[in-house]
Design an enzyme around this catalytic site. Sequence first.
Site, PDB file in Angstrom:
ATOM      1  N   CYS A   1      -2.515   0.209   9.833  1.00 15.49           N
ATOM      2  CA  CYS A   1      -3.531  -0.716   9.325  1.00 15.49           C
ATOM      3  C   CYS A   1      -4.399  -1.305  10.431  1.00 15.49           C
ATOM      4  CB  CYS A   1      -2.908  -1.813   8.503  1.00 15.49           C
ATOM      5  SG  CYS A   1      -1.568  -2.620   9.290  1.00 15.49           S
TER       6      CYS A   1
ATOM      7  N   HIS B   1       0.840  -1.209   0.000  1.00 15.40           N
ATOM      8  CA  HIS B   1       0.000   0.000   0.000  1.00 15.40           C
ATOM      9  C   HIS B   1       0.876   1.260   0.000  1.00 15.40           C
ATOM     10  CE1 HIS B   1      -3.019  -2.632   2.351  1.00 15.40           C
ATOM     11  NE2 HIS B   1      -3.570  -2.402   1.170  1.00 15.40           N
TER      12      HIS B   1
HETATM   13  C1  CIR Z   1      -3.330  -8.069   3.531  1.00 12.91           C
HETATM   14  O1  CIR Z   1      -2.547  -8.589   2.744  1.00 12.91           O
HETATM   15  O2  CIR Z   1      -4.370  -7.529   3.163  1.00 12.91           O
HETATM   16  C2  CIR Z   1      -3.015  -8.114   5.013  1.00 12.91           C
HETATM   17  N1  CIR Z   1      -2.322  -9.329   5.315  1.00 12.91           N
HETATM   18  C3  CIR Z   1      -2.174  -6.930   5.428  1.00 12.91           C
HETATM   19  C4  CIR Z   1      -2.927  -5.640   5.297  1.00 12.91           C
HETATM   20  C5  CIR Z   1      -2.155  -4.476   5.812  1.00 12.91           C
HETATM   21  N2  CIR Z   1      -2.947  -3.310   5.732  1.00 12.91           N
HETATM   22  C6  CIR Z   1      -2.463  -2.072   5.805  1.00 12.91           C
HETATM   23  O3  CIR Z   1      -1.258  -1.883   5.895  1.00 12.91           O
HETATM   24  N3  CIR Z   1      -3.316  -1.071   5.708  1.00 12.91           N
END
Ligand code: CIR
Length: 252
Positions: A246, A158
Amino acid sequence: VALVRGVADGFPRCVTEHPPDPPLDVVTARSQHDAYVLALQSGGFTVVRIPADEDHPDCCFVEDTAVIVAGDALLTRPGHPSRRREVAAVGDRLGSLIHVEAMASPATLDGGDVLHVGSTVYVGVGGRTNRAGYDTLAVFAEARGRRVRAVRPRGVLHLKSAATALDDSTVLLHRDSVDGAAFDGLRVVESPDGDPAAANVLRLPDGGVVVSAAHPRTAEAIDALGYRVVPVDVDEFHRADGALTCLSVRIR
Ligand code: CIR
């Protein structure tokens, strides 16, 4: 207010770029999550918790499911199909607090791609977030007085995996992942650590900045600039491609 969501028993099965070795540990993740929540509370957030969803191993990464602009929420359509049904429960909870709108197919967008700096919203496009997702957010945010700009991060999940705000006119970024020229007019600070995730920090209402304990050089650099640094260990979430931001949706 900061909305957080519990760590599911199935967390070790969450989506990752590379299989974590050793496997992810849910007990460690939960204790790190508890410390994270405490840091948010100590820094001035009122924390609202949603229980984990056992059908969704990634549900603790709640930031990806909603974007807040001027106190209103846009529910997302996460870029990874396995995460789409995380959104409903978040929408229900947010709906009891603030105005909520939804995003329609074919738009996809992860909240991790949305970076607010002052009155500008920067959106990472090309990974989990597609053009239609960008367009939907642009309409939503421009209607609320924001300027919206697309950014193309390189080699990270991201935009916020490698760039976040230190204050309303300063961006911290990892130079190999995000081009500083995207932030014209802002002060750009490069994180001294090799890991892009070092540039993912979280601003607290009291002015403090939460920094991952895994990145002491970045913590030192931010401290030297005069910010009050709050280190929090989120290693287990780093191993799941996540970082500090996140794990919460912030409503300011
Ligand atoms: C994913 O791959 O969607 C999750 N394992 C990690 C998401 C991390 N999200 C973020 O940094 N906003």
